[in-house]
Design an enzyme around this catalytic site. Structure first.
Site: not given
Length: 588
Positions: A254, A337, A339, A368, A434-435, A478, A482
């Site tokens: 996206h 990487r 996403d 991912e 981060h997720d 999240d 972060r």
């Protein structure tokens, strides 16, 4: 015999070339099967069509096996001299012997019946071009993931500090921008090298509206909040000089709402030359701002500000191949990487891999994917995926105190029988990101924290720690995971002790070949139901023993070998939630 427990197929991860000479063959059976033999040989050993002479293969026992929850996984390596292989299995229970061929099970009498046309399993040819090849350097890499806005800020020469939130410790929001940048990362390269890091994984650095940068505006421009092309080129160059590879994040599933082609679609509707770059279902596009559950167009996770790209479209594929080629050519990056790597088309990934391998032969392509990724790891798409099944399996074992050590073994074996050995060797292993919630946040217990890190640094693949893990930084889901890196606190005594422990784990990983090896087994020599114990072996049969006391009581362990890492261990006693990793004496 439990016939329903037996499974083999000459495809996927069950029968495949490891390289141009070696063929890996795997078989699943129930626990009632005690011994397995393989009969194998060249398909044309008895002539082109058999010619009246019966084909007879060489018989060898398969001795290597892994225990799964309800099955046993048997594995062997064959060396077909003519690159072809025909085979069947001989299965022994306590009371029966059965022969397993491609068309099912036979008794000995049926196998030897005059005139029977045996349907054996067959690997027709081990073509070098079809071998799943992954970059050798990845297994030796220890990754460090950086969320750029929160890692380190070096004020820009222009003095542009507009709308920046003052650097702070503690919880953060997704609306704040703290000003971490590429210059800040450059300034900390010596720190990372001293820690032992040999790979950096950067969250997106291309121009975008948000602070997380997963809503890309321009795939060819470094986000001005982070720096410019020259700064990033210098970062990669200086990292390479310190022996550190660099992997960037690619958001190709996206884009952001300000991406040029999407803006053109919003302006020109169905007549836009980019109309088929996206997945729009209702024309004209309305100007409303709300989630996309109404189906007007597809977007990432129903977010209307992140429209989904049509990665089936040849122009889209060509565009992003060109984008990645530019990243390699201009910055000499080492890995990409992808996403949301399970939503882009397989066609996109196959063409991307072929194109990028032509640009840089050992580029590392990471997807991912949070679940079984077998269909993406056949050798023509990704090299590896983020190993979330391993992460969740480790977490659940420490969470669920009713689970016994055998279930830990089953979980580990499941994770390492899902894919080919080539992929297992470069699997991207992590305990947080981060997720996710940060590792320290899950149990708020340093002993359990280091037990899980001990597993991370002794498992096959390539370990990654999230920035701040070296000081057991906390953070919830999240956006709380972060938080800003607390550089002002790193010199405190307890943080220096924590950094020292992580540095020692990294050093052990780099110094001990067995830590990086694919070879391990679970001996189950201790009676304690919550004592995880496994042996790692290198190519020379040197052994490393890992002991994790996950029970409520202290336990006595044998005193032998050289201690490589320990916590809560002294004089043969491994305390509750204690960790012991040691090099065992080489058997004479």
């Amino acid at each position: 015999m439990e016939f329903t427990g037996v499974y083999h197929k000459t495809s996927e991860q069950m029968s495949y070339p490891l390289n141009e000479d070696e063929l890996i063959v795997n078989l699943k059976t129930g626990y009632d099967v005690k011994r397995v033999f393989i009969h194998y040989g060249d398909p044309f050993e008895a002539g082109i069509l058999g010619g009246g002479e019966k084909w007879v293969g060489k018989r060898e026992e398969i001795v290597y096996k892994k225990r799964l929850r309800h099955q046993i996984w048997w594995t062997t390596t064959l060396l077909p001299p003519y690159k072809r292989c025909k085979y069947y299995f001989e299965l022994h229970t306590d009371t029966e012997v059965w022969y397993y061929c491609e068309d099912g099970f036979l008794t000995g009498d049926q196998l030897n019946m005059e005139g029977r046309m045996l349907q054996c399993f067959t690997v027709p040819w081990m073509n070098p071009a079809d071998v799943n090849r992954t970059p050798d350097w990845v297994n030796d890499t220890v990754w460090y993931q950086i969320f750029p806005d929160r890692f380190c800020r070096i004020p820009a020469e222009t003095g542009d500090e507009e709308d920046l939130t003052p650097w702070r410790t503690g919880p953060v929001t997704n609306r704040e921008r703290f000003g971490g940048n590429l210059e800040g990362i450059r300034s900390k390269l010596p720190y990372l090298a001293d820690l032992g890091i040999t790979g950096i994984y950067l969250n997106p650095i291309m121009e975008a509206e948000s602070n997380h940068k997963y809503d890309t505006t321009d795939y060819t421009r470094i986000d001005p909040h982070f720096g410019d092309r020259e700064t990033f080129a210098a970062l990669v160059r200086e990292a390479h000089a310190l022996g550190i590879r660099v992997m960037v994040d690619a958001v190709f599933n996206h884009c952001g709402r300000k991406f040029g082609p999407w803006q053109d679609v919003l302006k020109n509707g169905r007549d836009s030359r980019y109309a088929d770059w996206f997945m729009v279902h209702e024309w004209p596009l309305t100007d409303k701002h709300e989630d996309t559950r109404d189906g007007r167009f597809y977007s990432f996770a129903f977010a209307d500000w992140m429209p989904k790209l049509n990665t089936n479209n040849e122009e889209v594929i060509a565009y992003f191949c060109s984008v990645c080629e530019g990243w390699i050519r201009d910055f000499d990056i080492d890995g990409i990487r992808f996403d949301v790597g399970n939503e882009v088309s397989h066609r996109f990934l196959k063409k991307m891999r072929e194109h990028l391998r032509g640009c840089k032969e050992d580029i590392y392509l990471l997807g991912e994917i949070w679940h079984d990724a077998s269909q993406w790891l056949m050798g023509d798409e990704y090299d590896s995926v983020m190993n979330y099944p391993l992460m969740s399996g480790i977490h659940d074992f420490f969470l669920d105190k009713s689970m016994k050590k055998e279930e830990f073994e089953y979980m580990i074996n499941r994770c390492y029988t899902m894919y080919m050995q080539q992929n297992n060797n470069v699997m991207f292993n992590l305990l947080d990101s981060h997720d996710t919630e940060r590792l320290m946040n899950r149990f708020h217990d340093l002993d359990i924290f280091y037990q899980q890190l001990a597993v991370l640094f002794t498992m096959p693949g390539s370990p990654c720690i999230y920035y701040g893990t070296e000081i057991a930084m906390e953070g919830g889901h999240d956006p709380d995971c972060r938080r800003c890196m607390p550089w002002d606190e790193l010199e405190e005594k307890d943080n220096q002790e924590k950094i020292g422990l992580v540095r020692s784990l990294i050093r052990m990983r780099k110094d001990e070949e067995a830590c990086r090896s694919l070879y391990f087994h679970f001996p189950c020599e201790y009676e304690n139901d919550r004592c995880v114990e496994y042996i790692k072996l290198d190519g020379h049969q040197n052994e490393i023993e890992v002991l994790l006391n996950c029970s409520k009581e202290d336990m006595n362990v044998r005193e032998e070998g050289e201690i490589l890492f320990s916590r809560k261990y002294a004089d043969g006693v491994l305390g509750k939630n204690g960790t012991l990793i040691r090099r065992k004496k080489i058997k004479q």
